[in-house]
Motif scaffolding. Sequence first.
Motif, mmCIF file in Angstrom:
data_model
loop_
_atom_site.group_PDB
_atom_site.id
_atom_site.type_symbol
_atom_site.label_atom_id
_atom_site.label_comp_id
_atom_site.label_asym_id
_atom_site.label_seq_id
_atom_site.Cartn_x
_atom_site.Cartn_y
_atom_site.Cartn_z
ATOM 1 N N MET A 178 0.805 -1.214 0.000
ATOM 2 C CA MET A 178 0.000 0.000 0.000
ATOM 3 C C MET A 178 0.846 1.275 0.000
ATOM 4 S SD MET A 178 -2.918 -1.350 2.657
ATOM 5 C CE MET A 178 -3.815 0.203 2.757
ATOM 6 N N HIS A 179 2.057 1.204 0.507
ATOM 7 C CA HIS A 179 2.912 2.391 0.510
ATOM 8 C C HIS A 179 3.240 2.838 -0.917
ATOM 9 C CE1 HIS A 179 3.610 2.887 4.773
ATOM 10 N NE2 HIS A 179 3.915 1.614 4.907
ATOM 11 N N ASP A 206 7.646 12.985 -2.185
ATOM 12 C CA ASP A 206 6.818 11.812 -1.880
ATOM 13 C C ASP A 206 7.233 10.635 -2.760
ATOM 14 O OD1 ASP A 206 5.453 14.411 -1.509
ATOM 15 O OD2 ASP A 206 3.800 13.234 -0.715
ATOM 16 N N ILE A 207 7.413 10.916 -4.056
ATOM 17 C CA ILE A 207 7.817 9.880 -5.005
ATOM 18 C C ILE A 207 9.182 9.306 -4.622
ATOM 19 C CG2 ILE A 207 8.573 9.515 -7.394
ATOM 20 C CD1 ILE A 207 6.336 11.522 -8.194
ATOM 21 N N ALA A 208 10.118 10.194 -4.293
ATOM 22 C CA ALA A 208 11.459 9.745 -3.920
ATOM 23 C C ALA A 208 11.406 8.803 -2.724
ATOM 24 C CB ALA A 208 12.338 10.955 -3.602
ATOM 25 N N ARG A 209 10.627 9.150 -1.708
ATOM 26 C CA ARG A 209 10.589 8.333 -0.490
ATOM 27 C C ARG A 209 9.864 7.005 -0.716
ATOM 28 N NH1 ARG A 209 10.880 13.693 1.153
ATOM 29 N NH2 ARG A 209 8.663 14.152 0.832
ATOM 30 N N ILE A 210 8.912 6.992 -1.640
ATOM 31 C CA ILE A 210 8.278 5.721 -2.009
ATOM 32 C C ILE A 210 9.281 4.835 -2.737
ATOM 33 C CG2 ILE A 210 6.541 4.666 -3.524
ATOM 34 C CD1 ILE A 210 4.717 7.069 -2.853
ATOM 35 N N TYR A 211 10.045 5.409 -3.650
ATOM 36 C CA TYR A 211 11.090 4.649 -4.354
ATOM 37 C C TYR A 211 12.114 4.103 -3.365
ATOM 38 C CZ TYR A 211 10.231 5.147 -9.396
ATOM 39 O OH TYR A 211 9.737 5.019 -10.669
ATOM 40 N N PHE A 212 12.561 4.942 -2.424
ATOM 41 C CA PHE A 212 13.539 4.488 -1.434
ATOM 42 C C PHE A 212 12.979 3.302 -0.648
ATOM 43 C CE2 PHE A 212 15.122 9.164 -1.087
ATOM 44 C CZ PHE A 212 15.818 9.017 -2.277
ATOM 45 N N ASN A 221 6.656 3.577 6.295
ATOM 46 C CA ASN A 221 7.753 3.827 5.369
ATOM 47 C C ASN A 221 8.811 4.577 6.180
ATOM 48 O OD1 ASN A 221 9.579 4.967 3.562
ATOM 49 N ND2 ASN A 221 8.034 5.488 2.044
ATOM 50 N N PRO A 222 9.934 3.943 6.512
ATOM 51 C CA PRO A 222 10.916 4.587 7.395
ATOM 52 C C PRO A 222 11.565 5.825 6.791
ATOM 53 C CG PRO A 222 11.822 2.576 6.441
ATOM 54 C CD PRO A 222 10.374 2.603 6.074
ATOM 55 N N PHE A 223 11.449 5.997 5.470
ATOM 56 C CA PHE A 223 12.007 7.187 4.830
ATOM 57 C C PHE A 223 11.043 8.366 4.938
ATOM 58 C CE2 PHE A 223 13.883 3.436 2.939
ATOM 59 C CZ PHE A 223 15.238 3.713 3.051
ATOM 60 N N VAL A 224 9.788 8.088 5.316
ATOM 61 C CA VAL A 224 8.819 9.142 5.620
ATOM 62 C C VAL A 224 8.924 9.531 7.083
ATOM 63 C CG1 VAL A 224 6.358 9.691 5.812
ATOM 64 C CG2 VAL A 224 7.213 8.508 3.783
ATOM 65 N N THR A 225 9.032 8.544 7.969
ATOM 66 C CA THR A 225 9.105 8.824 9.411
ATOM 67 C C THR A 225 10.465 9.359 9.835
ATOM 68 O OG1 THR A 225 9.794 6.541 9.880
ATOM 69 C CG2 THR A 225 7.414 7.012 9.878
ATOM 70 N N GLY A 226 11.470 9.207 8.995
ATOM 71 C CA GLY A 226 12.812 9.677 9.334
ATOM 72 C C GLY A 226 13.680 8.645 10.011
#
Length: 312
Positions: free
Chosen positions: A125-126, A177-183, A229-234
């Motif tokens: 879903m992420h 947002d796109i970058a962090r989903i890709y990561f 998504n750990p790249f969203v939460t930091g």
Amino acid sequence: MKIRRILATTLPMLLFTILTVTSLYASPANFTQAKTLMKQVYEDNPVTFYCECSITWQGNKGAGTIDLEGCGYKIRRNETRASRVEWEHVLPAHSFGHQRLCWQDGGRSNCVRTDPVFRAMEADMHNLTPAIGEVNGDRSNYRFGVLPTTDYQHGSCDFKVDFQQRVAQPRPEIRGDIARIYFYMHDRYNLRMSDSQEKLLIAWHKQDPVDEWELERDRRIAGHIGHSNPFVTGERTWHRGYRPTGDGLTENATSNQPPIDLTGPVRGNQRSKIFHRPDCPGYDTISEHNRVEFASPKAAEDAGYRIAGNCP
């Protein structure tokens, strides 16, 4: 005797707690289930990802119609797809699928049938956002980039696509947002990323920081599947030379989810003579007036129907 009484009291409660927590965080078994849950995530924020157009939801399975006039969207070619919501894989299924052996042996349909890791990636879903169907189709599996000399082709929608270069340019407000989903996807499933794409996405991540909706979206998805998504939460930061953890591989490699039956009942549209399997985007959008049920894809084909072009 006292210990036995304690165990008799506490063990059932412990088992109940374990089962409850497990049921709370049950990732969708397939793409169809994921779309239904994503509609809940966007229930009170019904806006398409790329073009910021308003959505009117229909039913409870992720289907919806779009107010194209209200957002100034101009149909480029496909009126049917332009009027409906499709759930976009931000990292395209082709991009993560072709790195799986199942893709080499039969493409996406084979991966859906045989590979639990692919099914987990497809239903993650992420990686899903609501998009205008035509934009989803125009984006295809193109890489993201910047297109300063390319004209806009979708009216007021701040989205560009160069079909010859196979590049899509999203609006600045969602590039991070796109970058962090890709990561996230590359980290969780140990995927390869090109050097040029990595440089671009790191820049986009810095230029477009996490905002409140991205955090809220992450919280809602985590409430369904049990992890953020750990790249969203930091909790994690992607950098040059980052080594993916592959967390999702170990969790799904031994999955006992049964293969999806792609030979079972399908749904046809008697007006267009097109049929959809349950895993196709248009399966739940056919009006009851035009809907025809078939026992199998072969039965639909024998009746003169052909499979929808947006089916995997």
